[in-house]
Design an enzyme around this catalytic site. Structure first.
Site, PDB file in Angstrom:
ATOM      1  N   ARG A 171       0.839  -1.214   0.000  1.00 53.26           N
ATOM      2  CA  ARG A 171       0.000   0.000   0.000  1.00 53.26           C
ATOM      3  C   ARG A 171       0.870   1.259   0.000  1.00 53.26           C
ATOM      4  O   ARG A 171       0.569   2.247   0.684  1.00 53.26           O
ATOM      5  CB  ARG A 171      -0.943   0.032   1.214  1.00 53.26           C
ATOM      6  N   SER A 245     -10.654  -0.399   3.489  1.00 47.78           N
ATOM      7  CA  SER A 245      -9.857  -0.679   4.695  1.00 47.78           C
ATOM      8  C   SER A 245      -9.286   0.621   5.239  1.00 47.78           C
ATOM      9  O   SER A 245      -8.629   1.359   4.505  1.00 47.78           O
ATOM     10  CB  SER A 245      -8.692  -1.616   4.362  1.00 47.78           C
ATOM     11  N   GLU A 341      -4.644   3.851   6.217  1.00 46.57           N
ATOM     12  CA  GLU A 341      -4.345   3.629   4.801  1.00 46.57           C
ATOM     13  C   GLU A 341      -4.740   4.851   3.952  1.00 46.57           C
ATOM     14  O   GLU A 341      -3.988   5.252   3.068  1.00 46.57           O
ATOM     15  CB  GLU A 341      -5.089   2.368   4.334  1.00 46.57           C
TER      16      GLU A 341
HETATM   17  C1  LIG Z   1     -15.275   0.129  -0.694  1.00 51.70           C
HETATM   18  C2  LIG Z   1     -13.790   0.334  -0.934  1.00 51.70           C
HETATM   19  C3  LIG Z   1     -12.975  -0.768  -1.135  1.00 51.70           C
HETATM   20  C4  LIG Z   1     -11.605  -0.621  -1.368  1.00 51.70           C
HETATM   21  N1  LIG Z   1     -10.848  -1.731  -1.570  1.00 51.70           N
HETATM   22  C5  LIG Z   1      -9.524  -1.611  -1.818  1.00 51.70           C
HETATM   23  C6  LIG Z   1      -8.712  -2.781  -2.037  1.00 51.70           C
HETATM   24  O1  LIG Z   1      -9.201  -3.902  -2.059  1.00 51.70           O
HETATM   25  N2  LIG Z   1      -7.390  -2.604  -2.258  1.00 51.70           N
HETATM   26  C7  LIG Z   1      -6.826  -1.360  -2.288  1.00 51.70           C
HETATM   27  O2  LIG Z   1      -5.599  -1.279  -2.501  1.00 51.70           O
HETATM   28  N3  LIG Z   1      -7.555  -0.235  -2.090  1.00 51.70           N
HETATM   29  C8  LIG Z   1      -8.883  -0.332  -1.859  1.00 51.70           C
HETATM   30  N4  LIG Z   1      -9.654   0.792  -1.639  1.00 51.70           N
HETATM   31  C9  LIG Z   1      -9.007   2.115  -1.648  1.00 51.70           C
HETATM   32  C10 LIG Z   1      -9.134   2.873  -3.016  1.00 51.70           C
HETATM   33  O3  LIG Z   1     -10.156   2.333  -3.790  1.00 51.70           O
HETATM   34  C11 LIG Z   1      -7.828   2.818  -3.797  1.00 51.70           C
HETATM   35  O4  LIG Z   1      -6.780   3.344  -3.047  1.00 51.70           O
HETATM   36  C12 LIG Z   1      -7.931   3.607  -5.119  1.00 51.70           C
HETATM   37  O5  LIG Z   1      -6.793   3.377  -5.911  1.00 51.70           O
HETATM   38  C13 LIG Z   1      -8.111   5.099  -4.905  1.00 51.70           C
HETATM   39  O6  LIG Z   1      -8.421   5.673  -6.157  1.00 51.70           O
HETATM   40  P1  LIG Z   1      -9.047   7.120  -6.272  1.00 51.70           P
HETATM   41  O7  LIG Z   1      -9.043   7.486  -7.719  1.00 51.70           O
HETATM   42  O8  LIG Z   1     -10.353   7.173  -5.589  1.00 51.70           O
HETATM   43  O9  LIG Z   1      -7.949   7.996  -5.493  1.00 51.70           O
HETATM   44  P2  LIG Z   1      -8.152   9.281  -4.552  1.00 51.70           P
HETATM   45  O10 LIG Z   1      -8.821   8.873  -3.291  1.00 51.70           O
HETATM   46  O11 LIG Z   1      -8.759  10.390  -5.314  1.00 51.70           O
HETATM   47  O12 LIG Z   1      -6.626   9.649  -4.243  1.00 51.70           O
HETATM   48  C14 LIG Z   1      -5.832   8.812  -3.433  1.00 51.70           C
HETATM   49  C15 LIG Z   1      -4.411   9.394  -3.389  1.00 51.70           C
HETATM   50  O13 LIG Z   1      -3.824   9.320  -4.674  1.00 51.70           O
HETATM   51  C16 LIG Z   1      -3.466  10.624  -5.151  1.00 51.70           C
HETATM   52  N5  LIG Z   1      -3.766  10.634  -6.584  1.00 51.70           N
HETATM   53  C17 LIG Z   1      -4.970  10.377  -7.169  1.00 51.70           C
HETATM   54  N6  LIG Z   1      -4.857  10.433  -8.508  1.00 51.70           N
HETATM   55  C18 LIG Z   1      -3.559  10.707  -8.775  1.00 51.70           C
HETATM   56  C19 LIG Z   1      -2.818  10.927  -9.997  1.00 51.70           C
HETATM   57  N7  LIG Z   1      -3.392  10.822 -11.198  1.00 51.70           N
HETATM   58  N8  LIG Z   1      -1.508  11.227  -9.894  1.00 51.70           N
HETATM   59  C20 LIG Z   1      -0.897  11.323  -8.691  1.00 51.70           C
HETATM   60  N9  LIG Z   1      -1.555  11.154  -7.505  1.00 51.70           N
HETATM   61  C21 LIG Z   1      -2.864  10.859  -7.564  1.00 51.70           C
HETATM   62  C22 LIG Z   1      -4.301  11.590  -4.353  1.00 51.70           C
HETATM   63  O14 LIG Z   1      -3.686  12.849  -4.257  1.00 51.70           O
HETATM   64  C23 LIG Z   1      -4.373  10.876  -3.011  1.00 51.70           C
HETATM   65  O15 LIG Z   1      -3.194  11.110  -2.283  1.00 51.70           O
HETATM   66  C24 LIG Z   1     -11.037   0.681  -1.409  1.00 51.70           C
HETATM   67  C25 LIG Z   1     -11.865   1.798  -1.211  1.00 51.70           C
HETATM   68  C26 LIG Z   1     -13.229   1.636  -0.992  1.00 51.70           C
HETATM   69  C27 LIG Z   1     -14.105   2.842  -0.816  1.00 51.70           C
END
Ligand SMILES: Cc1cc2nc3c(=O)[nH]c(=O)nc-3n(C[C@H](O)[C@H](O)[C@H](O)COP(=O)(O)OP(=O)(O)OC[C@H]3O[C@@H](n4cnc5c(N)ncnc54)[C@H](O)[C@@H]3O)c2cc1C
Length: 345
Positions: A171, A245, A341
């Site tokens: 992570r 998580s 996380e």
């Molecule tokens: C129900 C649920 C289940 C989940 N299950 C998992 C799982 O099984 N495994 C897992 O690993 N994660 C899981 N997650 C966490 C999440 O889905 C992941 O971390 C996902 O990759 C976040 O994507 P996002 O576009 O929403 O990022 P955001 O929440 O918008 O951003 C997350 C971080 O990344 C940065 N960021 C976003 N886009 C970029 C970019 N293009 N360039 C540089 N930095 C950037 C942001 O600044 C921030 O720091 C889960 C979340 C939820 C709500």
């Protein structure tokens, strides 16, 4: 076809409630929609935006917003997906940072390029997937990663990073460390190995194999199993606000683990190749009696103690207060510090 806008799409005092999966109230003083690398260059070259502190926003599914955001919010919406090339031993596939992750996984399978099925239904966008090296059901992004393109917000230059340069960990990556907020991922390439081999070592998937009697499932079947498992155990953010998580699974030394097992023989733990032991954070939280409990309008999900939820109208401060109370309980009982996380803003 209409030509793309040449000016930046800017919103002032933009609500972020619909842009974070916790449904937390917060607004952005200024939000810029980034639909292309050209848009990013316009931001970098802009007299005010170029020098402003920035928050990069994908789908907001790994964020806890505790306040209104004064930093310039870059909402990443860069589209595109394509096969880059096919070699004897892999398909190389690329997606724009603004593509929905789950839709991309489903598209690769529909094209006949398996390999991402274990990562189905993870919310968010492709561009954020390398940031915390998303992982689920025995596969991490790094296992299927080829390279990515990013724009360095300091120099304005495009760079291409391979896996070694991304420093992927559990992570974790360089984008959560020294490149946090400084580098915008614009496109990600994946290496989907040929021949495809299923990854079925995870307990819940082993159970699907046993119960279905299908001992040689195809990638689409594994995708369907993963989707069903996730739907059964995780709250849908569209219905109950959450960020998946909330804590990382802590890693302890074998000696520390022996000590804890002496006191709690049932602790869920997994040995790692380097001799250390990974503990199930959800188990630790459950053992402290938190499952189903609430503090204010934030709570611990009834079916999975690792997931904190918005019970309706919670603020980011309430979520953080609950998280701290859980950290204190777990530390008090086990001497282990749980690390959040999601990114707390
Ligand atoms: C129900 C649920 C289940 C989940 N299950 C998992 C799982 O099984 N495994 C897992 O690993 N994660 C899981 N997650 C966490 C999440 O889905 C992941 O971390 C996902 O990759 C976040 O994507 P996002 O576009 O929403 O990022 P955001 O929440 O918008 O951003 C997350 C971080 O990344 C940065 N960021 C976003 N886009 C970029 C970019 N293009 N360039 C540089 N930095 C950037 C942001 O600044 C921030 O720091 C889960 C979340 C939820 C709500």
């Amino acid at each position: 076809m209409p030509s793309p806008p040449v000016t930046l799409q800017v919103e002032h005092r933009a609500s972020l409630r619909a842009h974070n999966s916790f449904g937390l109230p917060a607004s952005a003083a200024t939000l810029v929609r980034v639909a292309s690398v050209a848009d990013l260059r316009r931001v970098v070259d802009h007299p005010q935006y170029g020098v402003a502190p920035k928050l990069i926003l994908g789908g907001g599914s790994n964020l806890v917003l505790t306040r209104d955001v004064e930093a310039l919010v870059l909402k990443i919406e860069i589209p595109g997906r394509r096969r880059v090339r096919e070699t004897d031993d892999a398909w190389i596939v690329e997606a724009g940072a603004g593509e929905n992750w789950h839709a991309f996984v489903e598209w690769t399978l529909a094209q006949g390029w398996p390999g991402l099925e274990n990562l189905a239904l993870i919310p968010g966008l492709v561009g954020a997937a390398p940031v915390q090296n998303i992982g689920a059901y025995g596969v991490e992004l790094k296992d299927r990663f080829e390279s990515l393109d990013a724009l360095d917000l300091v120099t304005g230059r495009m760079v291409t990073l391979d896996a070694a340069m991304c420093h992927f960990g559990y992570r974790d990556s360089v984008f959560k460390q020294h490149l946090a907020g400084k580098s915008v991922i614009t496109a990600v390439r994946f290496r989907l190995p040929k021949p495809w081999t299923p990854v079925l070592g995870y307990l819940e998937l082993e159970r699907c194999v046993a119960e279905s009697g299908n001992f040689t499932p195809g990638a689409r079947t594994i995708f369907d199993w993963v989707v069903a498992i996730r739907r059964a155990k995780l709250p849908d953010p569209a219905l109950i606000g959450n960020a998946g998580s909330f804590f990382k699974n802590p890693v302890v030394s074998a000696e520390q683990c022996r000590d804890i097992i002496g006191r709690d023989p049932e602790i869920v733990h997994y040995p790692l190749p380097d001799g250390r032991i990974k503990l199930a954070a959800g188990w630790l939280i459950d053992a402290c009696g938190w499952k189903g409990k609430s503090l204010g309008r934030a709570g611990v999900y009834e079916r999975q103690a690792l997931v904190l939820v918005n019970r309706g109208g919670a603020s980011g401060a309430e979520v953080v207060m609950l998280a701290r109370a859980i950290q204190e309980s777990v530390y008090g009982r086990f001497g282990i510090r749980l690390e959040p996380e999601p990114v707390i803003v």
